[in-house]
Design a protein around this motif. Structure first.
Motif, short mmCIF file in Angstrom:
data_model
loop_
_atom_site.label_atom_id
_atom_site.label_comp_id
_atom_site.label_asym_id
_atom_site.label_seq_id
_atom_site.Cartn_x
_atom_site.Cartn_y
_atom_site.Cartn_z
N ASP A 33 0.69 -1.08 0.06
CA ASP A 33 -0.12 0.43 -0.11
C ASP A 33 0.53 1.28 0.10
OD1 ASP A 33 -2.03 -1.79 -0.40
OD2 ASP A 33 -3.08 -1.27 1.96
N LEU A 34 1.73 1.22 0.93
CA LEU A 34 2.98 2.52 0.60
C LEU A 34 3.83 2.77 -0.45
CD1 LEU A 34 4.48 1.94 4.43
CD2 LEU A 34 2.43 3.78 3.54
N GLY A 35 3.67 2.12 -1.85
CA GLY A 35 4.26 2.14 -2.97
C GLY A 35 5.65 1.21 -3.37
N PRO A 36 5.90 1.82 -4.40
CA PRO A 36 7.31 1.31 -4.95
C PRO A 36 8.42 0.74 -3.66
CG PRO A 36 6.17 2.39 -6.49
CD PRO A 36 5.26 3.05 -5.19
N VAL A 37 8.53 1.84 -3.17
CA VAL A 37 9.95 2.84 -2.35
C VAL A 37 10.00 1.85 -1.54
CG1 VAL A 37 11.46 4.17 -0.77
CG2 VAL A 37 10.75 4.30 -3.43
N TYR A 38 8.95 0.96 -0.64
CA TYR A 38 8.57 1.11 0.49
C TYR A 38 8.33 -1.22 0.09
CZ TYR A 38 8.21 3.97 4.10
OH TYR A 38 9.22 5.12 5.19
N VAL A 39 8.42 -1.40 -1.19
CA VAL A 39 7.91 -2.59 -1.93
C VAL A 39 9.28 -2.87 -1.83
CG1 VAL A 39 7.94 -4.09 -3.83
CG2 VAL A 39 5.87 -2.54 -2.78
N LYS A 40 10.61 -2.03 -2.16
CA LYS A 40 11.83 -2.67 -2.73
C LYS A 40 12.38 -2.33 -0.97
CE LYS A 40 13.72 -2.66 -5.04
NZ LYS A 40 14.59 -3.56 -6.13
#
Length: 548
Positions: free
Chosen positions: A53-60
């Motif tokens: 939910d927090l987006g690409p950077v937190y997925v990384k």
């Protein structure tokens, strides 16, 4: 301390909303200024949903965390390993502008063809297929425009949150700020594609020759440095499919698909064993999408953005640890774990050895083919965590890489026995660790060390005798857990003092009651008995709460 949070207040509000929606109670209290208490992670699936939910950077960030089994239990590692950045591709116009800005030449002067539809879109970059003017097909990896600012903003917020958690005992024990800075550095490193290019070149050179496998059967893509910048990486295009979805042709085995399957399994294992135990520099992300079966029957390793290193001492310790696991030797496992630790303050060495014995007992009477060595290493990291032993982060990456390798190899060849793959290499491996790549040079260096020792030993022995005879010899002793003993003695002394005070109050009240009874004396007697009762009750409660 809160300056980082203040700079990212809008992002903080977004994170609060995501945390509220997913129900992570500890972080909710921390972000809203409440009393957070002892840190507690949410369940693995909840943590995964928060990162998504927090987006690409937190997925990384979640993907990076999945490479650290030294920090998280196996359930979290398994769940976070499935994280994929489901992000829409950036429009071609934005990508084209960045390409022209970075390359500083019209695209037409560099590329004969450039497909504007990306073949892959990730959280950090998008990849395109193109053809150079020389006719060479290439893969062009382009950083998503603006992602560097997003990463810096989220790193600042991550560090701010870590500074809050660092105020707790948990944060100090696990150096949460240091871990946050380490992950921030890893994210920043992924933004500089020149580093990935260097890693690719290094791996390509290391794997180009070996006595353990046919180097012609493994491929690392070539880097085109003249077109590579911090935000653009141009690599050789390799035609093939991910290894688990490819259809084997038996090209190098006269059409025998099963023989090719076993050969590829052996090739993969030996390629990574060489990286682990010989080179000390390894590809740290060998998931199925990064291992390709090429159309000509060779095997390729792609995406060298995540790598790690092992120093010679750690390489030797890991080799010995592998043998100790096979021998089910808990004492040797304990010694090697402490030898590899960055900081080791186990609660009890006996307890650590008992934990190892209990863990290894599960593998008695089991064939080696049934043992998954990656799971054993995960359990070793869990034991280290439980016993407050901090192991280097590269051991976490080593364990995760070993798990990925074993998972891919077993999916590709269910009959895989990892020990059978490494057993033929053991003699060569130990010979190299004993004598190095140049035995003559190693022998000469050892001879010089022996000469130095023989010259220094008489003088050192004479100095020792002088100090003994002159009574100037001093011993430095370090007694572990002495502070705990001191606190225990202090508690005992305090309770004894309270017991004496309570007894004195009771005796004093009893003496007073034997005298003349007046209203004043009655009040005094009741006060003494009341004080004694309260103190005695408090003493009993404190003893019961201590459970000792």
């Amino acid at each position: 301390m809160l300056s980082n949070l203040a700079l990212t207040s809008s992002r903080q509000a977004e994170i609060v909303e995501v945390v509220f929606r997913n129900g992570w109670d500890y972080m909710r209290r921390l972000l809203t200024g409440g009393k957070a208490g002892e840190p507690a992670l949410p369940p693995p699936r909840v943590l995964r949903n928060i990162f998504v939910d927090l987006g690409p950077v937190y997925v990384k960030l979640g993907q990076l965390l999945s490479t650290r089994p030294d920090l998280l239990p196996p359930a979290y590692i398994s769940t976070l390993s499935t994280l994929q950045a489901e992000v829409p591709a950036m429009p071609w116009t934005a990508i084209e502008s960045l390409l022209r800005e970075e390359l500083q030449f019209p695209l037409e002067e560099i590329f004969a063809e450039f497909e504007t539809q990306c073949v892959a879109a990730g959280s950090i970059a998008q990849t395109y297929r193109a053809v150079l003017r020389t006719g060479q097909p290439v893969a062009v990896k382009v950083q998503r425009p603006g992602i560097d600012h997003t990463v810096e903003r989220d790193i600042a917020l991550l560090k701010g949150l870590a500074e809050l958690v660092a105020l707790t005992d948990f944060g100090q024990d696990y150096d949460i700020v240091g871990i946050a800075e380490e992950f921030g550095a890893a994210l920043r490193e992924e933004l500089d594609f020149r580093k990935e290019a260097r890693h690719t070149d290094d791996l390509r050179q290391n794997l180009s020759e070996s006595r353990w496998y046919d180097a012609k059967q493994v491929v690392i893509p070539e880097v085109y440095w003249e077109y590579t910048t911090p935000k653009i990486l141009v690599l050789e295009w390799l035609d093939g499919k991910p290894i688990l979805s490819a259809t084997l042709q038996g090209i190098n085995h006269n059409g025998n698909v099963e023989a090719e399957r076993q050969a590829i399994t052996t090739l993969l294992c030996r390629v990574f064993f060489k990286q682990f135990y010989i080179d000390g520099f390894f590809h740290a992300d060998p998931h199925p999408g990064n291992i390709f079966y090429l159309n000509d029957g060779r095997v390729a390793l792609l995406d060298c953005g995540m790598v790690s290193r092992l120093d010679p001492r750690t390489q030797q310790n890991l080799t010995e640890l592998l043998l100790a696991i096979v021998d089910l030797d808990s004492q040797r496992c304990t010694q090697l774990t402490l030898r590899m630790a960055e900081s080791a303050q186990p609660r009890s060495l006996a307890q650590l050895e008992n934990d190892y014995a209990k863990m290894l007992r599960k593998y008695y009477n089991r064939s080696l083919s049934e043992i998954k060595f990656s799971e054993v290493f995960y359990e070793i990291l869990q034991l280290a965590r439980d016993n407050r032993i901090k192991l280097p982060s590269n051991l976490g990456l080593y364990s995760k890489t070993l798990a990925n390798l074993e998972g891919v190899a077993r999916s590709f060849d269910p009959q895989l026995n990892l020990l059978d793959q490494i057993r033929p290499l053991m003699m060569d491996l130990f010979q190299r660790q004993l004598f190095g790549d140049n035995p003559l040079q190693t022998a000469m260096r050892t001879a010089l060390d022996i000469k130095s020792l023989s010259l220094q030993s008489p003088r050192q022995f004479e100095l020792l005798l002088d100090r003994i005879t002159s009574e100037t010899l001093k011993w430095n002793l370090t007694l572990r857990d002495l502070e705990l003993l001191r606190h225990s003695l202090d508690d005992s002394a305090n309770r004894l003092s309270f017991s004496i005070v309570v007894a004195a109050l009771i005796v004093g009240a009893a003496i007073v009651t034997t005298g003349a009874q007046t209203s004043q004396m009655t009040v005094l007697t009741n006060a003494l008995f009341g004080g004694a009762s309260i103190l005695g009750l408090w003493l009993i409660v404190s003893i019961l709460r201590s459970r000792r």
